[in-house]
Motif scaffolding. Sequence first.
Motif, mmCIF file in Angstrom:
data_model
loop_
_atom_site.group_PDB
_atom_site.id
_atom_site.type_symbol
_atom_site.label_atom_id
_atom_site.label_comp_id
_atom_site.label_asym_id
_atom_site.label_seq_id
_atom_site.Cartn_x
_atom_site.Cartn_y
_atom_site.Cartn_z
ATOM 1 N N LEU A 12 0.855 -1.195 0.000
ATOM 2 C CA LEU A 12 0.000 0.000 0.000
ATOM 3 C C LEU A 12 0.886 1.239 0.000
ATOM 4 C CD1 LEU A 12 -2.715 1.544 0.401
ATOM 5 C CD2 LEU A 12 -2.285 1.367 2.863
ATOM 6 N N ALA A 13 0.755 2.063 -1.041
ATOM 7 C CA ALA A 13 1.571 3.280 -1.102
ATOM 8 C C ALA A 13 0.995 4.344 -0.179
ATOM 9 C CB ALA A 13 1.623 3.788 -2.534
ATOM 10 N N LEU A 14 1.848 4.904 0.667
ATOM 11 C CA LEU A 14 1.465 6.041 1.508
ATOM 12 C C LEU A 14 1.720 7.322 0.712
ATOM 13 C CD1 LEU A 14 3.176 4.694 4.765
ATOM 14 C CD2 LEU A 14 0.780 4.419 4.067
ATOM 15 N N LYS A 16 2.343 8.107 -3.374
ATOM 16 C CA LYS A 16 1.990 7.296 -4.549
ATOM 17 C C LYS A 16 2.980 7.348 -5.707
ATOM 18 C CE LYS A 16 -1.885 6.426 -2.533
ATOM 19 N NZ LYS A 16 -2.144 5.100 -1.947
ATOM 20 N N TYR A 17 3.082 6.202 -6.352
ATOM 21 C CA TYR A 17 3.646 6.124 -7.708
ATOM 22 C C TYR A 17 2.471 6.250 -8.674
ATOM 23 C CZ TYR A 17 3.843 2.791 -11.642
ATOM 24 O OH TYR A 17 3.654 2.160 -12.836
ATOM 25 N N TRP A 18 2.577 7.120 -9.632
ATOM 26 C CA TRP A 18 1.529 7.229 -10.666
ATOM 27 C C TRP A 18 2.159 7.822 -11.908
ATOM 28 C CZ3 TRP A 18 -2.950 4.888 -10.925
ATOM 29 C CH2 TRP A 18 -3.901 5.306 -11.852
ATOM 30 N N SER A 99 -3.587 -5.840 -5.738
ATOM 31 C CA SER A 99 -3.401 -7.292 -5.929
ATOM 32 C C SER A 99 -2.289 -7.567 -6.945
ATOM 33 C CB SER A 99 -4.694 -7.953 -6.388
ATOM 34 O OG SER A 99 -5.150 -7.385 -7.589
ATOM 35 N N SER A 100 -2.045 -6.621 -7.862
ATOM 36 C CA SER A 100 -0.959 -6.859 -8.829
ATOM 37 C C SER A 100 0.408 -6.754 -8.142
ATOM 38 C CB SER A 100 -1.037 -5.903 -10.022
ATOM 39 O OG SER A 100 -0.862 -4.589 -9.583
ATOM 40 N N SER A 101 0.488 -5.979 -7.040
ATOM 41 C CA SER A 101 1.787 -5.883 -6.357
ATOM 42 C C SER A 101 2.154 -7.211 -5.702
ATOM 43 C CB SER A 101 1.786 -4.739 -5.332
ATOM 44 O OG SER A 101 0.891 -5.009 -4.266
ATOM 45 N N GLY A 131 6.489 -6.593 -14.189
ATOM 46 C CA GLY A 131 5.061 -6.955 -14.183
ATOM 47 C C GLY A 131 4.194 -5.804 -13.702
ATOM 48 N N SER A 132 4.629 -5.168 -12.608
ATOM 49 C CA SER A 132 3.856 -4.084 -11.996
ATOM 50 C C SER A 132 4.815 -3.340 -11.076
ATOM 51 C CB SER A 132 2.711 -4.730 -11.202
ATOM 52 O OG SER A 132 2.077 -3.792 -10.391
ATOM 53 N N ALA A 133 4.954 -2.015 -11.270
ATOM 54 C CA ALA A 133 5.997 -1.302 -10.524
ATOM 55 C C ALA A 133 5.813 -1.441 -9.011
ATOM 56 C CB ALA A 133 6.040 0.161 -10.938
ATOM 57 N N SER A 134 4.555 -1.435 -8.552
ATOM 58 C CA SER A 134 4.334 -1.567 -7.108
ATOM 59 C C SER A 134 4.787 -2.939 -6.593
ATOM 60 C CB SER A 134 2.859 -1.330 -6.767
ATOM 61 O OG SER A 134 2.037 -2.208 -7.510
ATOM 62 N N ALA A 135 4.861 -3.934 -7.470
ATOM 63 C CA ALA A 135 5.306 -5.280 -7.062
ATOM 64 C C ALA A 135 6.781 -5.289 -6.663
ATOM 65 C CB ALA A 135 5.065 -6.277 -8.188
ATOM 66 N N ALA A 136 7.554 -4.338 -7.189
ATOM 67 C CA ALA A 136 8.968 -4.237 -6.780
ATOM 68 C C ALA A 136 9.049 -4.041 -5.268
ATOM 69 C CB ALA A 136 9.627 -3.067 -7.505
ATOM 70 N N ARG A 137 8.037 -3.342 -4.703
ATOM 71 C CA ARG A 137 8.019 -3.074 -3.251
ATOM 72 C C ARG A 137 7.532 -4.289 -2.463
ATOM 73 N NH1 ARG A 137 4.608 2.032 -4.689
ATOM 74 N NH2 ARG A 137 3.048 0.591 -3.906
ATOM 75 N N SER A 138 6.555 -5.024 -3.029
ATOM 76 C CA SER A 138 5.962 -6.170 -2.304
ATOM 77 C C SER A 138 6.928 -7.330 -2.097
ATOM 78 C CB SER A 138 4.756 -6.717 -3.075
ATOM 79 O OG SER A 138 3.572 -6.144 -2.629
ATOM 80 N N SER A 178 -7.804 -0.514 -15.928
ATOM 81 C CA SER A 178 -6.630 -0.885 -15.129
ATOM 82 C C SER A 178 -5.837 0.360 -14.733
ATOM 83 C CB SER A 178 -5.732 -1.821 -15.937
ATOM 84 O OG SER A 178 -5.155 -1.105 -17.004
ATOM 85 N N SER A 179 -5.051 0.242 -13.644
ATOM 86 C CA SER A 179 -4.226 1.378 -13.232
ATOM 87 C C SER A 179 -3.214 1.702 -14.327
ATOM 88 C CB SER A 179 -3.517 1.092 -11.908
ATOM 89 O OG SER A 179 -2.823 -0.124 -11.966
ATOM 90 N N ARG A 180 -2.759 0.660 -15.031
ATOM 91 C CA ARG A 180 -1.794 0.846 -16.119
ATOM 92 C C ARG A 180 -2.350 1.810 -17.180
ATOM 93 N NH1 ARG A 180 2.513 -3.010 -18.468
ATOM 94 N NH2 ARG A 180 2.862 -3.247 -16.263
ATOM 95 N N MET A 269 -6.037 6.352 -0.903
ATOM 96 C CA MET A 269 -6.756 5.529 -1.889
ATOM 97 C C MET A 269 -5.836 5.181 -3.042
ATOM 98 S SD MET A 269 -10.401 7.414 -2.219
ATOM 99 C CE MET A 269 -10.848 6.295 -3.566
ATOM 100 N N ASP A 270 -6.220 4.128 -3.759
ATOM 101 C CA ASP A 270 -5.468 3.749 -4.962
ATOM 102 C C ASP A 270 -6.415 3.734 -6.156
ATOM 103 O OD1 ASP A 270 -2.646 3.145 -3.982
ATOM 104 O OD2 ASP A 270 -3.961 2.286 -2.477
ATOM 105 N N ALA A 271 -6.030 3.024 -7.208
ATOM 106 C CA ALA A 271 -6.838 3.077 -8.419
ATOM 107 C C ALA A 271 -8.072 2.192 -8.271
ATOM 108 C CB ALA A 271 -5.992 2.647 -9.613
#
Length: 310
Positions: A12-14, A16-18, A99-101, A131-138, A178-180, A269-271
Amino acid sequence: MNAATVTTSPSLALIKYWGKSDREKNLPATSSIAVTLDGLLTETTVARAQRDQVFINGVESPIDRFTAFFDHVRKTLKTDERFAVESEVNFPVAAGLASSSSGFAALALACGQLIDPSISKQTISEMARVGSASAARSVFGGFTILKKESAFAEPLNIDWPELHIIVAIVKPEAKSLSSRKAMELSRTTSPYYDAWLKQSDRLFDEAFIALKDKDLDALGPLMQQSYLAMFSTMLTSTPPTLYWEPETLKIIKTCESIRQEGLTVWETMDAGPQVKLACLKKDLNAVLIQIQEQHPDVKLLISRAGGEPH
Ligand code: PMV
């Protein structure tokens, strides 16, 4: 070894990346700060196979969403292997709950375990990012950062067990955009996109200090500015993107009134239409009671920093 199973949690981004600085490499245009959410789980098994195939909660996913990721994994791990994937997720998928992260992080970790268990976490984070930039964090548990234009995320050595996250599920159904796609629309059509990039740099720097100080009173307003500035690029895209539902706004208003009563609770909030509320353990029950009373039809999940992959 013919199969590997990994469990991860969403990031969960506090802050955000966008937006992407490089679409082909999937590099983020803004620096993000995030927390991995304990208890929300994606369990993924990857097996050697004849062709790439992905099942999420028993339903086969269109493979084109995974092609660039698998090609990058094969290149990185120096293999021709194909992968059969089965993923079970215990929270709504593609609904703005990241969920993609957790999904791509679990995939990258499991592919690494299967093909080359000696691979570094940094390389896994790079693979997940494709796959998904936020997944780099997960790929990491706890608090993390992903700097703008960076290929991998970094774990932060911050222990803040008092911080809790309430996830308010307004609408569990998968979103239609999609957020993408939504972030690409922001980048290419919003007149506020450049201002967003500039604002993000400042928010990241200030929030980084507030997080290190474990100061929710300082972090909260920065979190709020970050998600609202992100949404301002969506509202001003052509065509506009509006993920919010009427109940979304009602929860934001409840959060504001709880704050006015003297409790520290800040939303992000997110997308998607869901709202995530950050508060400290000492205020958790009081916040929960008010949210439950005023939003009886909204399902609540309670989480905190954690979510180490295993
Ligand atoms: O990593 P993606 O493509 O699912 O995009 C994530 C975007 C946000 O969730 C809105 C923000 C973030 O930093 O996670």
